[in-house]
Scaffold this motif. Structure first.
Motif, short mmCIF file in Angstrom:
data_model
loop_
_atom_site.label_atom_id
_atom_site.label_comp_id
_atom_site.label_asym_id
_atom_site.label_seq_id
_atom_site.Cartn_x
_atom_site.Cartn_y
_atom_site.Cartn_z
N ASN A 1 -29.35 1.14 2.70
CA ASN A 1 -30.06 1.69 3.86
C ASN A 1 -29.56 1.07 5.16
O ASN A 1 -30.31 0.77 6.05
N SER A 2 -28.26 0.88 5.26
CA SER A 2 -27.68 0.22 6.43
C SER A 2 -27.73 1.12 7.66
O SER A 2 -27.53 2.33 7.59
N ASN A 3 -27.97 0.48 8.79
CA ASN A 3 -27.92 1.20 10.05
C ASN A 3 -26.52 1.16 10.63
O ASN A 3 -26.28 1.61 11.73
N LYS A 4 -25.59 0.55 9.89
CA LYS A 4 -24.17 0.46 10.21
C LYS A 4 -23.87 -0.39 11.43
O LYS A 4 -22.74 -0.47 11.86
N GLU A 5 -24.87 -1.01 12.05
CA GLU A 5 -24.60 -1.90 13.17
C GLU A 5 -23.97 -3.17 12.65
O GLU A 5 -24.33 -3.67 11.59
N SER A 6 -23.07 -3.72 13.40
CA SER A 6 -22.42 -4.96 12.99
C SER A 6 -22.38 -5.93 14.16
O SER A 6 -21.79 -5.64 15.18
N VAL A 7 -23.06 -7.02 14.00
CA VAL A 7 -23.07 -8.06 15.01
C VAL A 7 -22.68 -9.34 14.30
O VAL A 7 -23.09 -9.59 13.18
N THR A 8 -21.88 -10.18 14.94
CA THR A 8 -21.43 -11.39 14.27
C THR A 8 -21.79 -12.64 15.05
O THR A 8 -22.11 -12.58 16.23
N GLU B 1 -36.76 -7.06 13.77
CA GLU B 1 -36.07 -7.79 14.82
C GLU B 1 -34.72 -8.36 14.38
O GLU B 1 -33.89 -8.74 15.21
N TYR B 2 -34.46 -8.40 13.05
CA TYR B 2 -33.20 -8.94 12.55
C TYR B 2 -32.28 -7.88 11.96
O TYR B 2 -31.18 -8.18 11.53
N ARG B 3 -32.71 -6.64 11.94
CA ARG B 3 -31.90 -5.57 11.33
C ARG B 3 -30.56 -5.38 12.03
O ARG B 3 -29.59 -4.98 11.40
N LYS B 4 -30.50 -5.67 13.30
CA LYS B 4 -29.23 -5.52 14.01
C LYS B 4 -28.18 -6.50 13.49
O LYS B 4 -27.00 -6.32 13.71
N TYR B 5 -28.62 -7.52 12.76
CA TYR B 5 -27.72 -8.50 12.17
C TYR B 5 -27.54 -8.27 10.66
O TYR B 5 -27.08 -9.17 9.96
N ALA B 6 -27.89 -7.11 10.17
CA ALA B 6 -27.87 -6.85 8.73
C ALA B 6 -26.51 -7.13 8.09
O ALA B 6 -26.45 -7.74 7.03
N SER B 7 -25.44 -6.71 8.72
CA SER B 7 -24.11 -6.95 8.13
C SER B 7 -23.81 -8.44 8.05
O SER B 7 -23.26 -8.91 7.05
#
Length: 113
Positions: free
Chosen positions: A4-11, A88-94
């Motif tokens: 169920n990824s939102n495909k956002e990738s933040v590192t 609040e942490y989903r943007k860091y899922a990857s």
């Protein structure tokens, strides 16, 4: 592996601190991460009614391993369900996925049978 990824990738926002899961219940540990400089704990002992402390959340991972019909354990890649990560942490899922799978051995040690 993200589900169920939102495909956002933040590192570079997530740092591994510790994981307490071990045989015979590798998948039932407490995961401690540092996210944007804040200590965040995800754990199987989380009680949604009793534990409302900031920085303590329920698990978001599931073992990708399995037990065969003849009771042999097969390890498999962790399943990280983005919909179970706090919003609040989903943007860091990857990055959470990479940090978790890099630091925690693949699951299914057979302890849950």
């Amino acid at each position: 592996m993200l589900i169920n990824s939102n495909k956002e990738s933040v590192t570079e926002h997530v740092k591994f601190i510790s994981y307490t899961g071990k045989y015979p219940n590798l998948c039932r540990g407490d995961l401690t991460l540092e996210i944007d400089g804040e200590k965040v704990i995800f754990g199987n002992g989380y009680d949604i009614k009793m534990n409302k402390r900031k920085g303590v959340y329920p698990i978001f991972w599931h073992s990708g391993g399995y037990i065969s019909a003849n009771y042999e354990a097969y390890k498999g890649e962790w399943q990280i369900d983005v919909s179970e990560i706090p919003e609040e942490y989903r943007k860091y899922a990857s990055e959470i996925d990479e940090t978790f799978t890099t630091n925690v051995p693949y699951g299914c040690c057979g302890g849950c049978i």
